[in-house]
Every structure is written in structure tokens, then in C-alpha cells.
Scaffold this motif. Structure first.
Motif, mmCIF file in Angstrom:
data_model
loop_
_atom_site.group_PDB
_atom_site.id
_atom_site.type_symbol
_atom_site.label_atom_id
_atom_site.label_comp_id
_atom_site.label_asym_id
_atom_site.label_seq_id
_atom_site.Cartn_x
_atom_site.Cartn_y
_atom_site.Cartn_z
ATOM 1 N N PHE A 18 0.826 -1.202 0.000
ATOM 2 C CA PHE A 18 0.000 0.000 0.000
ATOM 3 C C PHE A 18 0.859 1.249 0.000
ATOM 4 N N VAL A 19 0.515 2.184 -0.879
ATOM 5 C CA VAL A 19 1.081 3.531 -0.866
ATOM 6 C C VAL A 19 -0.099 4.502 -0.860
ATOM 7 N N PRO A 20 0.032 5.643 -0.200
ATOM 8 C CA PRO A 20 -1.105 6.574 -0.089
ATOM 9 C C PRO A 20 -1.297 7.421 -1.354
ATOM 10 N N ARG A 21 -1.504 6.748 -2.454
ATOM 11 C CA ARG A 21 -1.757 7.395 -3.747
ATOM 12 C C ARG A 21 -2.870 6.603 -4.429
ATOM 13 N N VAL A 75 10.490 12.080 4.195
ATOM 14 C CA VAL A 75 10.414 12.611 2.840
ATOM 15 C C VAL A 75 9.899 11.583 1.833
ATOM 16 N N ASP A 76 9.557 10.405 2.294
ATOM 17 C CA ASP A 76 9.101 9.333 1.415
ATOM 18 C C ASP A 76 7.588 9.421 1.245
ATOM 19 N N SER A 77 7.141 9.832 0.069
ATOM 20 C CA SER A 77 5.698 10.007 -0.164
ATOM 21 C C SER A 77 4.952 8.677 -0.187
ATOM 22 N N ARG A 78 5.679 7.573 -0.261
ATOM 23 C CA ARG A 78 5.028 6.255 -0.236
ATOM 24 C C ARG A 78 4.672 5.820 1.173
ATOM 25 N N PHE A 79 5.236 6.476 2.183
ATOM 26 C CA PHE A 79 4.987 6.099 3.571
ATOM 27 C C PHE A 79 3.701 6.776 4.031
ATOM 28 N N VAL A 138 -0.468 -8.283 -4.508
ATOM 29 C CA VAL A 138 -1.160 -7.230 -5.255
ATOM 30 C C VAL A 138 -0.362 -5.938 -5.121
ATOM 31 N N ILE A 139 -0.084 -5.317 -6.258
ATOM 32 C CA ILE A 139 0.621 -4.037 -6.265
ATOM 33 C C ILE A 139 -0.117 -3.058 -7.164
ATOM 34 N N GLY A 140 0.056 -1.787 -6.889
ATOM 35 C CA GLY A 140 -0.524 -0.751 -7.736
ATOM 36 C C GLY A 140 0.531 -0.208 -8.681
ATOM 37 N N LEU A 141 0.104 0.100 -9.892
ATOM 38 C CA LEU A 141 1.000 0.688 -10.889
ATOM 39 C C LEU A 141 0.504 2.073 -11.270
#
Length: 132
Positions: free
Chosen positions: A7-10, A43-47, A95-98
Motif C-alpha cells: 500500500f502507498v497513499p496514492r 520525505v518518502d511520499s510512499r509512507f 497485489v501491487i498498484g502501478l
């Protein structure tokens, strides 16, 4: 057996989470949701922020799917962390998001997604977010 979702917050992260919940319901297996950072969490926008992470937990509770969540900061690459968790949980699906990319960008897929697709022992379901 489990399904593991990165999961990434996007938008692509939310699309992956939604699809992983659907798959967990269909397969009647536990869902493991992982949000990771290399250690540069500030600074990691995926966190995921605490509010993003609480929203993920609320969505999982509402879904009724057996689940666990893990948010880690490790020096290793996020893709390697996802693959490690998939191995530890004997994942039957990852499962991953692209992200949507330009034609040139499609030539060079994101390194994390590429690593997961090439190195995973389990099948990988790559999900895109809906177009705006």
C-alpha cells in the motif's frame, strides 16, 4: 496462505488495496497490508501518514476480511520488504498498484514494481487506478 498487498497513499495504492480486499473475500484468505519505507520516512511520499493508515485500518475493519497490517521502516528496498513478507506468509497472491505512465515511461517501469514482478514466487496482480 494469505494475500499480500503493498500500500502507498496514492490512487494506485488505494486501487491495489480495494482489489486485494476483493481477492481476499473471493479466496477466503487473510489479507496482509504492508506500507514500507527505506528509512527516509519524513520525505518518502510512499509512507502513509497516521491519518492515511487509520483510514486503511477502518476500510479493512468495514470489509470484514481477516487481516493484519504492517508499517515498517527498514534500510532494505521496499520491494524486497514486500517479497520477504510474501515469503514469510506463504502468499498465494501479491497485489501491487502501478502508476499510469507516458509511452516513454512505459519503457522503464518503476523499479519496485519491476522487482516484485520479476522476483516474486507467488503470482502478482498489478492494478492501475481508475482514470480521472
Amino acid at each position: 496462505m494469505a494475500i499480500v498487498v503493498g500500500f502507498v497513499p496514492r490512487p494506485e495504492g488505494h486501487a491495489a488495496l480495494d482489489r486485494a480486499i476483493e481477492e481476499a473475500k473471493l479466496r477466503r484468505v487473510r489479507l496482509v497490508v504492508l506500507n514500507v519505507s527505506r528509512g527516509d520516512a519524513l520525505v518518502d511520499s510512499r509512507f502513509a501518514s497516521s491519518s492515511d493508515w487509520e483510514a486503511v485500518k477502518a476500510k479493512l475493519e468495514a470489509s470484514g476480511v481477516e487481516h493484519e497490517v504492517a508499517q515498517t521502516v527498514e534500510a532494505r528496498d521496499p520491494a524486497d520488504q514486500l517479497l520477504r513478507v510474501a515469503e514469510e506468509t506463504n502468499a498465494e497472491l501479491i497485489v501491487i498498484g502501478l502508476r499510469r505512465r507516458t509511452p516513454v515511461g512505459k519503457l522503464i517501469m518503476g523499479s519496485a514494481a519491476q522487482t516484485v514482478l520479476l522476483d516474486a514466487d507467488a503470482p502478482v496482480l498489478a492494478v492501475k487506478a481508475a482514470r480521472d
